[in-house]
Design a protein around this motif. Structure first.
Motif, PDB file in Angstrom:
ATOM      1  N   ARG A 126      51.603   0.669  23.057  1.00 19.06           N
ATOM      2  CA  ARG A 126      51.213  -0.642  22.524  1.00 19.06           C
ATOM      3  C   ARG A 126      52.294  -1.682  22.777  1.00 19.06           C
ATOM      4  O   ARG A 126      52.004  -2.832  23.090  1.00 19.06           O
ATOM      5  CB  ARG A 126      50.931  -0.522  21.025  1.00 19.06           C
ATOM      6  CG  ARG A 126      49.627   0.220  20.714  1.00 19.06           C
ATOM      7  CD  ARG A 126      49.424   0.401  19.220  1.00 19.06           C
ATOM      8  NE  ARG A 126      48.114   1.009  18.938  1.00 19.06           N
ATOM      9  CZ  ARG A 126      47.715   1.391  17.719  1.00 19.06           C
ATOM     10  NH1 ARG A 126      48.519   1.215  16.685  1.00 19.06           N
ATOM     11  NH2 ARG A 126      46.528   1.936  17.549  1.00 19.06           N
ATOM     12  N   GLU A 127      53.555  -1.250  22.647  1.00 16.95           N
ATOM     13  CA  GLU A 127      54.657  -2.179  22.916  1.00 16.95           C
ATOM     14  C   GLU A 127      54.669  -2.584  24.389  1.00 16.95           C
ATOM     15  O   GLU A 127      54.911  -3.748  24.724  1.00 16.95           O
ATOM     16  CB  GLU A 127      55.980  -1.519  22.537  1.00 16.95           C
ATOM     17  CG  GLU A 127      57.176  -2.447  22.672  1.00 16.95           C
ATOM     18  CD  GLU A 127      58.478  -1.803  22.232  1.00 16.95           C
ATOM     19  OE1 GLU A 127      59.537  -2.437  22.381  1.00 16.95           O
ATOM     20  OE2 GLU A 127      58.436  -0.647  21.753  1.00 16.95           O
ATOM     21  N   LEU A 128      54.388  -1.615  25.266  1.00 19.73           N
ATOM     22  CA  LEU A 128      54.323  -1.915  26.697  1.00 19.73           C
ATOM     23  C   LEU A 128      53.195  -2.890  26.988  1.00 19.73           C
ATOM     24  O   LEU A 128      53.364  -3.852  27.761  1.00 19.73           O
ATOM     25  CB  LEU A 128      54.133  -0.622  27.497  1.00 19.73           C
ATOM     26  CG  LEU A 128      53.995  -0.775  29.019  1.00 19.73           C
ATOM     27  CD1 LEU A 128      55.242  -1.422  29.610  1.00 19.73           C
ATOM     28  CD2 LEU A 128      53.723   0.576  29.673  1.00 19.73           C
ATOM     29  N   ALA A 133      51.467  -8.368  28.309  1.00 18.47           N
ATOM     30  CA  ALA A 133      50.728  -9.582  27.945  1.00 18.47           C
ATOM     31  C   ALA A 133      51.669 -10.776  27.827  1.00 18.47           C
ATOM     32  O   ALA A 133      51.350 -11.885  28.270  1.00 18.47           O
ATOM     33  CB  ALA A 133      49.979  -9.362  26.632  1.00 18.47           C
ATOM     34  N   ALA A 134      52.857 -10.539  27.244  1.00 15.84           N
ATOM     35  CA  ALA A 134      53.837 -11.624  27.116  1.00 15.84           C
ATOM     36  C   ALA A 134      54.334 -12.077  28.484  1.00 15.84           C
ATOM     37  O   ALA A 134      54.546 -13.269  28.728  1.00 15.84           O
ATOM     38  CB  ALA A 134      55.017 -11.166  26.255  1.00 15.84           C
ATOM     39  N   LEU A 135      54.523 -11.091  29.403  1.00 13.48           N
ATOM     40  CA  LEU A 135      54.961 -11.431  30.759  1.00 13.48           C
ATOM     41  C   LEU A 135      53.910 -12.276  31.466  1.00 13.48           C
ATOM     42  O   LEU A 135      54.232 -13.278  32.121  1.00 13.48           O
ATOM     43  CB  LEU A 135      55.231 -10.150  31.556  1.00 13.48           C
ATOM     44  CG  LEU A 135      55.580 -10.333  33.037  1.00 13.48           C
ATOM     45  CD1 LEU A 135      56.848 -11.162  33.187  1.00 13.48           C
ATOM     46  CD2 LEU A 135      55.723  -8.985  33.736  1.00 13.48           C
ATOM     47  N   GLN A 140      52.063 -17.510  33.422  1.00 10.73           N
ATOM     48  CA  GLN A 140      51.089 -18.602  33.383  1.00 10.73           C
ATOM     49  C   GLN A 140      51.744 -19.898  32.919  1.00 10.73           C
ATOM     50  O   GLN A 140      51.455 -20.974  33.442  1.00 10.73           O
ATOM     51  CB  GLN A 140      49.937 -18.227  32.453  1.00 10.73           C
ATOM     52  CG  GLN A 140      49.062 -17.089  32.982  1.00 10.73           C
ATOM     53  CD  GLN A 140      48.059 -16.599  31.957  1.00 10.73           C
ATOM     54  OE1 GLN A 140      48.208 -16.829  30.755  1.00 10.73           O
ATOM     55  NE2 GLN A 140      47.033 -15.908  32.415  1.00 10.73           N
ATOM     56  N   ARG A 141      52.658 -19.785  31.930  1.00  8.69           N
ATOM     57  CA  ARG A 141      53.356 -20.965  31.433  1.00  8.69           C
ATOM     58  C   ARG A 141      54.249 -21.561  32.525  1.00  8.69           C
ATOM     59  O   ARG A 141      54.311 -22.780  32.707  1.00  8.69           O
ATOM     60  CB  ARG A 141      54.189 -20.595  30.211  1.00  8.69           C
ATOM     61  CG  ARG A 141      54.799 -21.798  29.503  1.00  8.69           C
ATOM     62  CD  ARG A 141      55.660 -21.394  28.318  1.00  8.69           C
ATOM     63  NE  ARG A 141      54.894 -20.655  27.336  1.00  8.69           N
ATOM     64  CZ  ARG A 141      55.108 -19.382  27.025  1.00  8.69           C
ATOM     65  NH1 ARG A 141      56.063 -18.709  27.603  1.00  8.69           N
ATOM     66  NH2 ARG A 141      54.366 -18.787  26.125  1.00  8.69           N
ATOM     67  N   ASN A 142      54.953 -20.676  33.269  1.00  4.99           N
ATOM     68  CA  ASN A 142      55.813 -21.157  34.346  1.00  4.99           C
ATOM     69  C   ASN A 142      54.998 -21.854  35.431  1.00  4.99           C
ATOM     70  O   ASN A 142      55.402 -22.884  35.975  1.00  4.99           O
ATOM     71  CB  ASN A 142      56.604 -19.994  34.957  1.00  4.99           C
ATOM     72  CG  ASN A 142      57.670 -19.473  34.018  1.00  4.99           C
ATOM     73  OD1 ASN A 142      58.056 -20.154  33.079  1.00  4.99           O
ATOM     74  ND2 ASN A 142      58.139 -18.263  34.244  1.00  4.99           N
ATOM     75  N   ALA A 143      53.827 -21.250  35.729  1.00  2.50           N
ATOM     76  CA  ALA A 143      52.966 -21.874  36.734  1.00  2.50           C
ATOM     77  C   ALA A 143      52.488 -23.245  36.272  1.00  2.50           C
ATOM     78  O   ALA A 143      52.419 -24.197  37.054  1.00  2.50           O
ATOM     79  CB  ALA A 143      51.765 -20.957  37.023  1.00  2.50           C
ATOM     80  N   LEU A 144      52.188 -23.335  34.961  1.00  4.43           N
ATOM     81  CA  LEU A 144      51.750 -24.620  34.408  1.00  4.43           C
ATOM     82  C   LEU A 144      52.868 -25.657  34.469  1.00  4.43           C
ATOM     83  O   LEU A 144      52.641 -26.820  34.811  1.00  4.43           O
ATOM     84  CB  LEU A 144      51.296 -24.429  32.958  1.00  4.43           C
ATOM     85  CG  LEU A 144      50.794 -25.679  32.220  1.00  4.43           C
ATOM     86  CD1 LEU A 144      49.570 -26.244  32.920  1.00  4.43           C
ATOM     87  CD2 LEU A 144      50.474 -25.348  30.771  1.00  4.43           C
ATOM     88  N   LEU A 145      54.110 -25.221  34.156  1.00  6.06           N
ATOM     89  CA  LEU A 145      55.240 -26.137  34.212  1.00  6.06           C
ATOM     90  C   LEU A 145      55.478 -26.635  35.635  1.00  6.06           C
ATOM     91  O   LEU A 145      55.765 -27.812  35.860  1.00  6.06           O
ATOM     92  CB  LEU A 145      56.508 -25.455  33.679  1.00  6.06           C
ATOM     93  CG  LEU A 145      56.581 -25.264  32.166  1.00  6.06           C
ATOM     94  CD1 LEU A 145      57.808 -24.449  31.788  1.00  6.06           C
ATOM     95  CD2 LEU A 145      56.622 -26.606  31.455  1.00  6.06           C
TER      96      LEU A 145
END
Length: 668
Positions: A126-128, A133-135, A140-145
């Motif tokens: 579950r941690e993996l 999911a966080a990665l 996605q956030r970096n791509a948006l930036l």
């Protein structure tokens, strides 16, 4: 599994005695276990679809449901659930592909060991999954930036565009350029010069700028200034092109001529726009000052100093990822880091300062070593909405750092007044409000009875409290010396009900116990004001319980009784904290009829079993539910299960926090 989580068990084919034996095995080991008995396939399907489970046991001796049916249902549900097959003979092969292991029904110690191993493996998986999911979210956030970057940017490797943001595509007149040869966008007359610049760039530690004419999709020539820099995209070395159209940017006075960054006026506008739109985004403003700038200017002359500034600008951009960069004075850079909290911005700045200090920069055959002073300003709901003030405050901080020797980074903290115990009460509270020192903390309350809903307790807290200052608890007590001072209590109610309303609007049956001072009893308009506030927030009376100290009730019994009757008419409960501190407390509390009582215990203390029995007995006499605080371990929880209080809270469940974010399902 996490220390504070209850283990949720599916018991398939078990009778009541065998099921209780399994649960007792976990409890004797200090584990909190909740179970569900399953006797048919339909019930198994419903539980797998409606709830999250940690472990499943199959009783091969008594189950009417076959292991093949169970395996088929588990595979169809597509859940990650360790499945243990209990049999008289554990040496048989796995009876189904869904089965994790086969164990004997007789050896409970062995069962517990392997069950814990399966739970640890499940927690790791579950941690993996959460990390993956966080990665993905970060990518996605970096791509948006990148896509929303203020500059037109593309990345090139082996002459091919591997990424171009929307602004770059728009400026050269194409919808999508990924996988497109860069030279096909450039006019024939400039292609050779551009190719040579690209070939030389990997060996050039500094960026290079050249004037290039691009060819748009409609064959129009676009004269542009292009900056080439070494970069990395998805771990691959490449060249970054930053495109500045003629007639924009530097041509309109928005950019600093040396660095290509936003100049002071334009950056101030960018910051103002950002604060107006993103004030609640938990971001950071970073202001960096080059230490010993006057000495560099004397030693290098003006032109060479600007060459040094250009080199340092490029290093800062490489070391501090951000949405906006600016040069706001000769020796000052500023950065807006979107969705970067101040603590992370501080760490990034410290790493950047350390990296720059370790580098040698060559300017006209002179080897220079530089370092910066940096101030980090949090941008959040507490931030002043004026860009000029933010920049001035950061400038004051970097000046102070530089005066102490520089080469350091600090988070800006507004000078504040110490909340002295000797201060006048009204002054004390006004200073706390002025310095934005007050906040609300929420702590989950675990329901061990038949009460419905999820419960939290809300308490006043002093932000950034220091030794010697008045505590939040003391503030609630001393304000009672001014019975007509109702500002603090009303502020607490407003702040807590705002959070509660949002929680309930999301469909959660959340109920909140709010700690207040005894001044409420002397506020004749409080109950009518509260009724209006609740209607505006869409809150029913049953969602609130107002909690007062036993001492406050004892010292103001008649107005407390009047207030209690009014609260009862609104459907709001009344709770008593510090239960047992007053002599003959039960006698006057019989008139109050509290919905809940909570004993007065210091955070560092714990109650004995006899003390808890006495408190529970007192609660039963008052027909009140009982909350036991300071539950800090599985051992104390095991004792409480047997003694039977209605509610518990403590660090074993969750410490107080600024959000109501506890997963009650984890406790069963």
């Amino acid at each position: 599994m996490a220390r504070t989580s209850a283990i949720k068990l599916l018991l398939i084919g078990f009778n009541d005695d065998n099921a209780e034996d399994i649960i007792s095995t976990f409890r004797r080991a200090g584990k909190v276990a909740h179970s569900k008995l399953i006797n048919d396939g339909k019930e198994l399907q419903e539980q797998l679809s409606d709830s999250h489970w940690d472990l499943a046991f199959f009783d091969a001796v008594h189950s009417k449901l076959s292991i093949a049916q169970c395996g088929q249902i588990l595979r169809h549900a597509n859940v990650d659930l360790p499945f243990i097959y209990l049999s008289d003979d554990e040496n048989i092969p796995l009876p189904d592909t869904s089965v994790s292991l086969v164990l004997s029904n007789q050896n409970r110690a062995r069962l517990l060991f392997f069950a814990q191993r399966e739970l640890e493996a499940l927690a790791s998986r579950r941690e993996l999954d959460a990390t993956k999911a966080a990665l993905l979210e970060e990518q996605q956030r970096n791509a948006l930036l990148l896509d929303s970057h203020q500059d037109a940017v593309c990345y090139i490797t082996d002459g091919m565009i591997i990424y171009a943001n929307t602004l770059f595509c728009q400026q050269v007149g194409h919808d999508d350029l990924d996988g497109f040869p860069i030279v096909d966008l450039i006019c024939n007359k400039d292609q050779d010069r551009f190719k040579n610049a690209l070939k030389k760039q990997p060996g050039n530690s500094d960026g290079s700028t050249l004037e290039i004419s691009f060819l748009s999709s409609d064959e129009q020539e676009l004269k542009s200034s292009v900056t080439c820099n070494n970069a990395s995209y998805d771990g691959e070395a490449c060249v970054q092109l930053t495109l500045h159209e003629a007639g924009s940017g530097a041509a309109t006075g928005h950019l600093d001529a040396t660095t290509g960054l936003a100049n002071r006026k334009h950056f101030a506008q960018l910051l103002q726009d950002f604060v107006d739109a993103q004030r609640n985004s938990n971001s950071s403003l970073i202001v960096l000052q080059l230490d010993n700038f006057d000495k560099f200017r004397r030693d290098l002359n003006l032109h060479n100093t600007e060459t040094l500034i250009q080199a340092l600008s490029e290093r800062l951009q490489a070391l501090i990822p951000a949405q906006y960069y600016g040069r706001i004075a000769d020796d000052l850079f500023a950065v807006i880091a979107h969705h970067v909290p101040s603590q992370r911005a501080l760490e990034t700045s410290q790493e950047a300062l350390k990296a720059i200090e370790s580098e040698i920069i060559e300017v006209k055959k002179q080897s220079l070593q530089c370092h910066f002073s940096a101030a980090i300003m949090p941008i959040n709901h507490l931030t002043t909405p004026h860009a000029a003030t933010l920049l001035d405050q950061c400038f004051e901080t970097v000046q102070s750092i530089a005066a102490d020797g520089g080469n350091a980074a600090e988070i800006y903290h507004r000078d504040r007044q110490q909340l002295q115990r000797s201060d006048e009460i009204s002054t004390l509270i006004e200073e706390a409000f002025a310095d934005q020192r007050l906040q609300i903390l929420f702590q989950p309350i675990i329901n061990l009875s038949d009460a419905e809903g999820d419960y939290y307790e809300a308490s006043l807290d002093i932000r950034d409290w220091q030794e010697g200052e008045v505590t939040a608890g003391e503030m609630l007590r001393v304000v009672e010396k001014e019975p007509n001072n109702n500002k603090l209590d009303r502020w607490i109610v407003v702040e807590t009900t705002k959070v509660l309303a949002k929680k309930r609007a999301a469909g959660e049956d959340t109920k909140l116990t709010i700690n207040l001072s005894g001044n409420v009893f002397h506020d004749s308009e409080f109950c009518s004001w509260l009724s209006v506030a609740m209607k505006a927030a869409g809150l029913p009376g049953s969602a609130l319980i107002l909690q007062f100290s036993e001492e406050s009730i004892a010292s103001s019994l008649k107005p407390a009784l009047d207030c209690c009757r009014q609260l009862e008419s609104l459907g709001i409960g009344l709770a008593v904290r510090n239960f047992g501190r007053s002599q003959d407390g039960n006698k006057f509390l019989e008139h109050i009829k509290p919905a809940l009582i909570k004993p007065g215990v210091r955070k560092t203390d714990s109650l004995s079993a006899d003390e808890i029995r006495e408190i529970i007995q007192g609660g039963r006499q008052l027909n009140s539910r009982v909350l036991i605080p300071n539950v800090s371990s599985a051992a104390s929880l095991a004792v409480l299960w047997q003694l039977g209080p209605d509610f518990i809270q403590g660090s074993y469940v969750q410490d107080p926090s600024t959000e109501m974010s506890y997963e009650f399902a984890a406790f069963g």
